[in-house]
Design a protein around this motif. Structure first.
Motif, PDB file in Angstrom:
ATOM      1  N   VAL A  91    -141.520  36.256  51.648  1.00  0.00           N
ATOM      2  CA  VAL A  91    -142.834  35.775  51.222  1.00  0.00           C
ATOM      3  C   VAL A  91    -143.823  36.928  51.411  1.00  0.00           C
ATOM      4  CG1 VAL A  91    -143.374  34.825  53.519  1.00  0.00           C
ATOM      5  CG2 VAL A  91    -144.574  33.940  51.504  1.00  0.00           C
ATOM      6  N   VAL A  92    -144.860  36.953  50.569  1.00  0.00           N
ATOM      7  CA  VAL A  92    -145.885  37.992  50.629  1.00  0.00           C
ATOM      8  C   VAL A  92    -147.228  37.312  50.885  1.00  0.00           C
ATOM      9  CG1 VAL A  92    -147.055  39.844  49.369  1.00  0.00           C
ATOM     10  CG2 VAL A  92    -144.595  39.454  49.026  1.00  0.00           C
TER      11      VAL A  92
ATOM     12  N   ALA B 121    -144.715  41.014  44.779  1.00  0.00           N
ATOM     13  CA  ALA B 121    -144.138  39.684  44.973  1.00  0.00           C
ATOM     14  C   ALA B 121    -143.191  39.347  43.824  1.00  0.00           C
ATOM     15  CB  ALA B 121    -145.250  38.640  45.078  1.00  0.00           C
ATOM     16  N   HIS B 122    -143.583  39.702  42.608  1.00  0.00           N
ATOM     17  CA  HIS B 122    -142.714  39.438  41.458  1.00  0.00           C
ATOM     18  C   HIS B 122    -141.407  40.206  41.575  1.00  0.00           C
ATOM     19  CE1 HIS B 122    -141.217  40.457  37.368  1.00  0.00           C
ATOM     20  NE2 HIS B 122    -141.360  39.148  37.203  1.00  0.00           N
TER      21      HIS B 122
ATOM     22  N   ALA C  26    -140.048  41.260  44.206  1.00  0.00           N
ATOM     23  CA  ALA C  26    -139.313  40.744  45.363  1.00  0.00           C
ATOM     24  C   ALA C  26    -138.742  39.356  45.107  1.00  0.00           C
ATOM     25  CB  ALA C  26    -140.226  40.696  46.584  1.00  0.00           C
ATOM     26  N   ASP C  27    -139.147  38.734  43.996  1.00  0.00           N
ATOM     27  CA  ASP C  27    -138.786  37.339  43.733  1.00  0.00           C
ATOM     28  C   ASP C  27    -139.180  36.473  44.923  1.00  0.00           C
ATOM     29  OD1 ASP C  27    -137.794  35.165  42.348  1.00  0.00           O
ATOM     30  OD2 ASP C  27    -135.744  35.419  43.080  1.00  0.00           O
ATOM     31  N   ALA C  28    -140.384  36.731  45.431  1.00  0.00           N
ATOM     32  CA  ALA C  28    -140.893  36.040  46.615  1.00  0.00           C
ATOM     33  C   ALA C  28    -142.259  35.436  46.295  1.00  0.00           C
ATOM     34  CB  ALA C  28    -141.028  37.016  47.789  1.00  0.00           C
ATOM     35  N   PRO C  29    -142.587  34.273  46.837  1.00  0.00           N
ATOM     36  CA  PRO C  29    -143.906  33.680  46.608  1.00  0.00           C
ATOM     37  C   PRO C  29    -145.014  34.548  47.210  1.00  0.00           C
ATOM     38  CG  PRO C  29    -142.367  32.057  47.484  1.00  0.00           C
ATOM     39  CD  PRO C  29    -141.721  33.403  47.652  1.00  0.00           C
ATOM     40  N   LEU C  30    -146.172  34.498  46.573  1.00  0.00           N
ATOM     41  CA  LEU C  30    -147.358  35.231  47.028  1.00  0.00           C
ATOM     42  C   LEU C  30    -148.415  34.241  47.497  1.00  0.00           C
ATOM     43  CD1 LEU C  30    -149.275  37.756  47.220  1.00  0.00           C
ATOM     44  CD2 LEU C  30    -149.849  37.306  44.818  1.00  0.00           C
ATOM     45  N   ILE C  31    -148.942  34.466  48.696  1.00  0.00           N
ATOM     46  CA  ILE C  31    -150.088  33.708  49.194  1.00  0.00           C
ATOM     47  C   ILE C  31    -151.268  34.669  49.191  1.00  0.00           C
ATOM     48  CG2 ILE C  31    -151.073  32.438  51.140  1.00  0.00           C
ATOM     49  CD1 ILE C  31    -148.200  31.671  51.911  1.00  0.00           C
ATOM     50  N   HIS C  32    -152.224  34.404  48.329  1.00  0.00           N
ATOM     51  CA  HIS C  32    -153.345  35.312  48.082  1.00  0.00           C
ATOM     52  C   HIS C  32    -154.622  34.727  48.676  1.00  0.00           C
ATOM     53  CE1 HIS C  32    -156.027  38.010  45.851  1.00  0.00           C
ATOM     54  NE2 HIS C  32    -156.716  36.946  45.500  1.00  0.00           N
ATOM     55  N   ILE C  33    -155.243  35.461  49.606  1.00  0.00           N
ATOM     56  CA  ILE C  33    -156.465  34.970  50.259  1.00  0.00           C
ATOM     57  C   ILE C  33    -157.678  35.373  49.434  1.00  0.00           C
ATOM     58  CG2 ILE C  33    -157.754  34.811  52.408  1.00  0.00           C
ATOM     59  CD1 ILE C  33    -154.809  33.943  52.609  1.00  0.00           C
ATOM     60  N   SER C  34    -158.408  34.383  48.956  1.00  0.00           N
ATOM     61  CA  SER C  34    -159.615  34.619  48.165  1.00  0.00           C
ATOM     62  C   SER C  34    -160.821  34.117  48.952  1.00  0.00           C
ATOM     63  CB  SER C  34    -159.483  33.924  46.807  1.00  0.00           C
ATOM     64  OG  SER C  34    -160.599  34.187  45.980  1.00  0.00           O
ATOM     65  N   THR C  35    -161.751  33.462  48.317  1.00  0.00           N
ATOM     66  CA  THR C  35    -162.912  32.884  49.003  1.00  0.00           C
ATOM     67  C   THR C  35    -163.379  31.641  48.261  1.00  0.00           C
ATOM     68  OG1 THR C  35    -165.232  33.217  49.671  1.00  0.00           O
ATOM     69  CG2 THR C  35    -164.474  34.432  47.743  1.00  0.00           C
ATOM     70  N   ALA C  36    -163.817  30.629  48.997  1.00  0.00           N
ATOM     71  CA  ALA C  36    -164.306  29.395  48.389  1.00  0.00           C
ATOM     72  C   ALA C  36    -165.585  29.625  47.598  1.00  0.00           C
ATOM     73  CB  ALA C  36    -164.562  28.350  49.487  1.00  0.00           C
ATOM     74  N   PHE C  37    -166.297  30.703  47.888  1.00  0.00           N
ATOM     75  CA  PHE C  37    -167.606  30.906  47.285  1.00  0.00           C
ATOM     76  C   PHE C  37    -167.536  31.386  45.839  1.00  0.00           C
ATOM     77  CE2 PHE C  37    -168.269  30.891  51.822  1.00  0.00           C
ATOM     78  CZ  PHE C  37    -169.333  30.005  51.930  1.00  0.00           C
TER      79      PHE C  37
ATOM     80  N   ALA D  40    -152.646  36.277  36.058  1.00  0.00           N
ATOM     81  CA  ALA D  40    -152.065  36.936  34.883  1.00  0.00           C
ATOM     82  C   ALA D  40    -150.692  37.522  35.160  1.00  0.00           C
ATOM     83  CB  ALA D  40    -153.008  38.033  34.385  1.00  0.00           C
ATOM     84  N   SER D  41    -150.316  37.594  36.425  1.00  0.00           N
ATOM     85  CA  SER D  41    -149.018  38.159  36.780  1.00  0.00           C
ATOM     86  C   SER D  41    -147.926  37.105  36.617  1.00  0.00           C
ATOM     87  CB  SER D  41    -149.030  38.661  38.225  1.00  0.00           C
ATOM     88  OG  SER D  41    -148.983  37.570  39.134  1.00  0.00           O
ATOM     89  N   ASP D  42    -146.695  37.534  36.773  1.00  0.00           N
ATOM     90  CA  ASP D  42    -145.564  36.609  36.700  1.00  0.00           C
ATOM     91  C   ASP D  42    -145.138  36.112  38.083  1.00  0.00           C
ATOM     92  OD1 ASP D  42    -145.324  36.736  33.911  1.00  0.00           O
ATOM     93  OD2 ASP D  42    -144.223  38.626  34.047  1.00  0.00           O
ATOM     94  N   ALA D  43    -145.925  36.418  39.105  1.00  0.00           N
ATOM     95  CA  ALA D  43    -145.567  36.006  40.466  1.00  0.00           C
ATOM     96  C   ALA D  43    -145.864  34.528  40.676  1.00  0.00           C
ATOM     97  CB  ALA D  43    -146.347  36.840  41.478  1.00  0.00           C
TER      98      ALA D  43
END
Length: 403
Positions: free
Chosen positions: A127-128, A159-160, A162-173, A211-214
């Motif tokens: 996982v990433v 992540a793509h 690696a064939d591994a899921p990506l958890i991407h930290i963004s912001t609620a704002f 837009a990625s394939d991850a």
């Protein structure tokens, strides 16, 4: 009007120059090539403050983590460590909680790694988690694009591959982008803080991931505060500057009293990301595409925030004035009483605070995923009482000088 004469420190964290070490072969910092796929029995951590080491004889799933030395990433690394093998993709500083480190450059193709090192890195990931990025509110759009946007695109590519899921930290704002664009016109032109540039980079980063394939889960936290119960945080954030300003006797806050300061503790966010990472490696099909880590209806208004500062200070023997509010959305700062005669530092601090208020919205409540069915093993939703206790801990942390 007595305003900010006692304030002596800036609202934004001090940035200390750090020497980046020379790159090392990625394979030298990686665990065994054998990937762990028997992941159904991974437990959730019960104590994310623990620095317990894993049993070397037990195969742990591998998480690639960016930002492991940052305010958010440090807490995530600490929470992940007991049940994951944490490989920190290191930028400026070393991580205190990673099992291994690989120096990378988020803005460079393949993170600055050669093709064999990139392939070696991808081959080991289960996982990433992308928690790295630029979060200060200055106006350096090019830097934001290089780190926040290009870096997110690179991590999605990794992540793509690696064939591994990506958890991407963004912001609620990012939900407040239109309000922020309208309110930006009320901020003095010489103000050093430009939150709109930051928000636009986070939106562009989310689009790059989409837009990625991850296979990706975007996590949108609100303001990140200190740890639950203690308020501890490795470096002060803008919200701590606001607390310090009020503790210094400031009578005015440059925000609307009705605006909401939605905040969540660092360790709560870290536990959430860890729970999502467990879902990602147990059954990636159950990983939500979007997860909001917000206080929601429990978030205090700016007026309630200021009142909590006054009450906590009173408990420590300090008598503070009840703050007044100048809402920059209703009247520009130049209409603040005796604006031109205020000390330059007072005008600067008020302008920075007003700039920060542009992303808070108009008082609406953020939706939150906490306590929902998507992550039954994750932290529950916050109550108003818990939110105020968390704020009280942050105020006491500032009062005691960060001890």
């Amino acid at each position: 009007m007595n305003t900010l004469y006692r304030l002596s420190e800036p609202l934004t964290p001090v940035r200390v120059p750090v020497v980046v070490p020379a790159p090392m072969p990625a394979s030298a910092a990686l665990p065994s090539p054998a990937r762990s796929r028997d992941l159904a029995s991974i437990p959730l951590p019960t104590d994310t403050t623990s620095s317990a080491r894993h049993d070397p004889s037990t195969e742990l799933p591998v998480v690639l983590l960016t930002g492991a030395s940052g305010v958010v990433g440090e807490a995530i690394a600490r929470a992940l460590r007991p049940i994951f093998r944490v490989v920190a993709l290191r930028g400026r500083r070393a991580s205190a909680h990673a099992h291994h480190e690989v120096p990378v450059d988020l803005a460079s193709p393949r993170l600055g790694l050669d093709s064999s090192a990139w392939t070696e890195l991808a081959a080991r990931a289960d996982v990433v988690v992308h928690a790295g990025g630029r979060a200060c509110f200055d106006d350096k759009a090019d830097d934001f694009h290089c780190v926040n946007v290009s870096g997110s695109r690179r991590m999605a590519e990794l992540a793509h591959d690696a064939d591994a899921p990506l958890i991407h930290i963004s912001t609620a704002f990012v939900d407040h982008i239109e309000h922020a664009r309208e309110a930006a016109a009320t901020i003095p032109g010489d103000c050093a803080a430009r939150p709109l540039t930051y928000l636009e980079s986070k939106i562009a980063a989310e689009r790059a991931v989409a837009a990625s394939d991850a296979l990706a889960c975007v996590v949108r936290p609100s303001v990140v505060m200190g740890d639950t119960g203690t308020g501890w945080i490795p470096e002060h954030q803008a919200v701590h500057g606001h607390i310090k300003m009020l503790l210094g006797g400031a009578r005015t806050s440059a925000c609307g009293p009705h605006q909401r300061l939605d905040m969540v503790p660092r360790d709560l966010l870290a536990r959430t990301v860890t729970a999502l990472a467990v879902v990602a490696v147990r059954d990636s099909g159950r990983l939500p595409a979007l997860y909001r880590v917000c206080a929601g209806a429990a978030a205090p208004t700016c007026e309630e925030f200021a009142q909590q500062v006054v009450e906590t200070a009173r408990g420590a023997g300090l008598q503070l004035p009840q703050p007044e509010f100048h809402d920059p959305a209703k009247a520009p700062l130049v209409e603040f009483p005796k604006w031109a005669s205020l000390p330059e530092r007072a005008r600067e601090v008020l302008a920075i605070q007003a700039a920060g208020s542009t992303i808070l919205g108009a008082g609406e409540v953020f939706p939150t995923s906490l306590g929902g069915h998507e992550l039954p093993d994750g932290p529950p939703a916050l109550t108003l009482d818990q939110a105020l206790r968390n704020l009280d801990a942050d105020i006491r942390f500032v009062l005691t000088g960060g001890r």
